[in-house]
Design a protein around this motif. Structure first.
Motif, PDB file in Angstrom:
ATOM      1  N   SER A  29       0.804  -1.210   0.000  1.00  0.00           N
ATOM      2  CA  SER A  29       0.000   0.000   0.000  1.00  0.00           C
ATOM      3  C   SER A  29       0.842   1.267   0.000  1.00  0.00           C
ATOM      4  N   VAL A  30       2.017   1.250   0.637  1.00  0.00           N
ATOM      5  CA  VAL A  30       2.841   2.447   0.678  1.00  0.00           C
ATOM      6  C   VAL A  30       3.391   2.762  -0.712  1.00  0.00           C
ATOM      7  N   ALA A  31       3.689   1.744  -1.482  1.00  0.00           N
ATOM      8  CA  ALA A  31       4.212   1.950  -2.826  1.00  0.00           C
ATOM      9  C   ALA A  31       3.127   2.341  -3.816  1.00  0.00           C
ATOM     10  N   THR A  32       1.879   2.025  -3.503  1.00  0.00           N
ATOM     11  CA  THR A  32       0.807   2.256  -4.472  1.00  0.00           C
ATOM     12  C   THR A  32      -0.294   3.177  -3.974  1.00  0.00           C
ATOM     13  N   ALA A  33      -0.263   3.567  -2.704  1.00  0.00           N
ATOM     14  CA  ALA A  33      -1.334   4.394  -2.133  1.00  0.00           C
ATOM     15  C   ALA A  33      -1.402   5.747  -2.824  1.00  0.00           C
ATOM     16  N   GLY A  34      -2.589   6.310  -2.840  1.00  0.00           N
ATOM     17  CA  GLY A  34      -2.757   7.645  -3.393  1.00  0.00           C
ATOM     18  C   GLY A  34      -2.707   8.724  -2.335  1.00  0.00           C
ATOM     19  N   HIS A  35      -3.065   8.347  -1.084  1.00  0.00           N
ATOM     20  CA  HIS A  35      -3.171   9.342  -0.022  1.00  0.00           C
ATOM     21  C   HIS A  35      -2.719   8.757   1.314  1.00  0.00           C
ATOM     22  N   GLU A  36      -2.587   9.648   2.284  1.00  0.00           N
ATOM     23  CA  GLU A  36      -2.176   9.251   3.628  1.00  0.00           C
ATOM     24  C   GLU A  36      -2.828  10.182   4.645  1.00  0.00           C
ATOM     25  N   TRP A  37      -3.379   9.591   5.686  1.00  0.00           N
ATOM     26  CA  TRP A  37      -3.825  10.351   6.858  1.00  0.00           C
ATOM     27  C   TRP A  37      -2.839  10.102   7.980  1.00  0.00           C
ATOM     28  N   ALA A  38      -2.570  11.097   8.804  1.00  0.00           N
ATOM     29  CA  ALA A  38      -1.692  10.879   9.951  1.00  0.00           C
ATOM     30  C   ALA A  38      -2.087  11.811  11.089  1.00  0.00           C
ATOM     31  N   PHE A  39      -1.805  11.361  12.298  1.00  0.00           N
ATOM     32  CA  PHE A  39      -1.956  12.207  13.480  1.00  0.00           C
ATOM     33  C   PHE A  39      -0.681  12.093  14.299  1.00  0.00           C
ATOM     34  N   LEU A  40      -0.109  13.244  14.663  1.00  0.00           N
ATOM     35  CA  LEU A  40       1.123  13.275  15.435  1.00  0.00           C
ATOM     36  C   LEU A  40       0.925  14.097  16.700  1.00  0.00           C
ATOM     37  N   ALA A  41       1.650  13.724  17.740  1.00  0.00           N
ATOM     38  CA  ALA A  41       1.625  14.478  18.993  1.00  0.00           C
ATOM     39  C   ALA A  41       3.028  14.459  19.577  1.00  0.00           C
ATOM     40  N   GLY A  42       3.373  15.508  20.328  1.00  0.00           N
ATOM     41  CA  GLY A  42       4.705  15.528  20.908  1.00  0.00           C
ATOM     42  C   GLY A  42       5.015  16.795  21.659  1.00  0.00           C
ATOM     43  N   TYR A  43       6.310  17.115  21.697  1.00  0.00           N
ATOM     44  CA  TYR A  43       6.832  18.181  22.548  1.00  0.00           C
ATOM     45  C   TYR A  43       7.779  19.055  21.750  1.00  0.00           C
ATOM     46  N   GLY A  44       7.726  20.368  22.013  1.00  0.00           N
ATOM     47  CA  GLY A  44       8.646  21.293  21.376  1.00  0.00           C
ATOM     48  C   GLY A  44       9.244  22.246  22.388  1.00  0.00           C
ATOM     49  N   ILE A  45      10.458  22.740  22.096  1.00  0.00           N
ATOM     50  CA  ILE A  45      11.095  23.723  22.963  1.00  0.00           C
ATOM     51  C   ILE A  45      11.960  24.645  22.120  1.00  0.00           C
ATOM     52  N   THR A  46      11.897  25.951  22.421  1.00  0.00           N
ATOM     53  CA  THR A  46      12.711  26.920  21.699  1.00  0.00           C
ATOM     54  C   THR A  46      14.170  26.811  22.136  1.00  0.00           C
ATOM     55  N   HIS A  47      15.054  27.274  21.239  1.00  0.00           N
ATOM     56  CA  HIS A  47      16.489  27.295  21.525  1.00  0.00           C
ATOM     57  C   HIS A  47      16.902  28.744  21.776  1.00  0.00           C
ATOM     58  N   ARG A  48      16.950  29.139  23.037  1.00  0.00           N
ATOM     59  CA  ARG A  48      17.358  30.500  23.367  1.00  0.00           C
ATOM     60  C   ARG A  48      18.814  30.715  22.947  1.00  0.00           C
ATOM     61  N   GLY A  49      19.056  31.830  22.279  1.00  0.00           N
ATOM     62  CA  GLY A  49      20.392  32.115  21.784  1.00  0.00           C
ATOM     63  C   GLY A  49      20.614  31.649  20.363  1.00  0.00           C
ATOM     64  N   PHE A  50      19.653  30.908  19.800  1.00  0.00           N
ATOM     65  CA  PHE A  50      19.759  30.488  18.403  1.00  0.00           C
ATOM     66  C   PHE A  50      19.108  31.577  17.553  1.00  0.00           C
ATOM     67  N   GLY A  51      19.905  32.279  16.736  1.00  0.00           N
ATOM     68  CA  GLY A  51      19.382  33.448  16.047  1.00  0.00           C
ATOM     69  C   GLY A  51      19.023  34.506  17.076  1.00  0.00           C
ATOM     70  N   ALA A  52      17.865  35.117  16.895  1.00  0.00           N
ATOM     71  CA  ALA A  52      17.425  36.164  17.815  1.00  0.00           C
ATOM     72  C   ALA A  52      16.448  35.649  18.862  1.00  0.00           C
ATOM     73  N   THR A  53      16.338  34.337  19.026  1.00  0.00           N
ATOM     74  CA  THR A  53      15.405  33.775  20.002  1.00  0.00           C
ATOM     75  C   THR A  53      15.922  34.028  21.416  1.00  0.00           C
ATOM     76  N   ARG A  54      15.076  34.651  22.247  1.00  0.00           N
ATOM     77  CA  ARG A  54      15.444  34.948  23.628  1.00  0.00           C
ATOM     78  C   ARG A  54      14.486  34.330  24.639  1.00  0.00           C
ATOM     79  N   THR A  55      13.303  33.950  24.210  1.00  0.00           N
ATOM     80  CA  THR A  55      12.256  33.486  25.114  1.00  0.00           C
ATOM     81  C   THR A  55      12.125  31.973  25.056  1.00  0.00           C
ATOM     82  N   GLN A  56      12.052  31.351  26.223  1.00  0.00           N
ATOM     83  CA  GLN A  56      11.779  29.911  26.241  1.00  0.00           C
ATOM     84  C   GLN A  56      10.287  29.677  26.095  1.00  0.00           C
TER      85      GLN A  56
END
Length: 200
Positions: A29-56
């Protein structure tokens, strides 16, 4: 009536299916499918000091994804064997250290799904793109609530059924107002996501 060995094997037992000619890939199915549905969940965090990012900013993330495959398999037999895919995502980023305020909007991403590891039921992929976000974080350093995002990342899917895969993903995620207002502190972050997808 002419017999159909693959169909008979499928109906008789899963063990026969595993050794029948049509089982070569439990994952066609992955080689021949026309479409895909997905649901993702997780965690993110800013990188203070990366570029102009200052806020966590730490986020709990939930993303709904719909994909259109734009090609059949390309480069069969090569290390880059795979398929082009266009992804549309609807994200909700809940900022847990900003009094549970949210960012939400839409992303349009281009993706390449590698299909050369089908025998191991593994499908690595890479992606990049961007979109528009409504940002309600209450941060005066961001200048406006209408912001823009670009991002890129990589992930891997493992097929657990003919049409179903579990997945893990990392993405670099940038949010800013693209110079449309001052001040313009960007949020440069990493996001770590897990999810499930269905091919059809």
């Amino acid at each position: 009536m002419k017999p159909y060995p693959c169909l008979v094997a499928f109906l008789v037992s899963g063990s026969l299916l595993a050794t029948s000619p049509c089982s070569a890939a439990e994952s066609p199915s992955v080689a021949t499918a026309g479409h895909e549905w997905a649901f993702l969940a997780g965690y993110g965090i800013t990188h203070r000091g990366f570029g102009a990012t200052r806020t966590q900013v730490q986020t709990a993330d939930a993303i709904g994804r719909f994909g259109w495959f734009l090609s059949d398999e390309v480069g069969k037999g090569s290390w880059y064997q795979g398929r082009h895919e266009l992804l549309v995502e609807l994200p909700i980023h809940l900022a847990v250290d900003q009094r549970d305020r949210i960012m939400t909007g839409g992303y349009l991403l281009g993706s390449w799904k590698f299909t050369g590891l089908a025998d191991e039921k593994l499908y690595p992929y890479v992606f990049a793109g961007g979109g528009v976000l409504f940002v309600d974080l209450g941060l005066p350093t961001m200048g406006t609530r209408l912001d823009f995002s670009y991002q890129g990342g990589t992930g891997i899917q493992y097929l657990i059924g003919k049409d179903t895969a579990i997945m893990g993903e990392y993405r670099y995620h940038h949010v800013s107002n693209a110079g449309t207002a001052e001040p313009n502190e960007p949020l440069n972050s990493s996001k770590f996501l897990v999810g499930v997808s269905w091919f059809f």
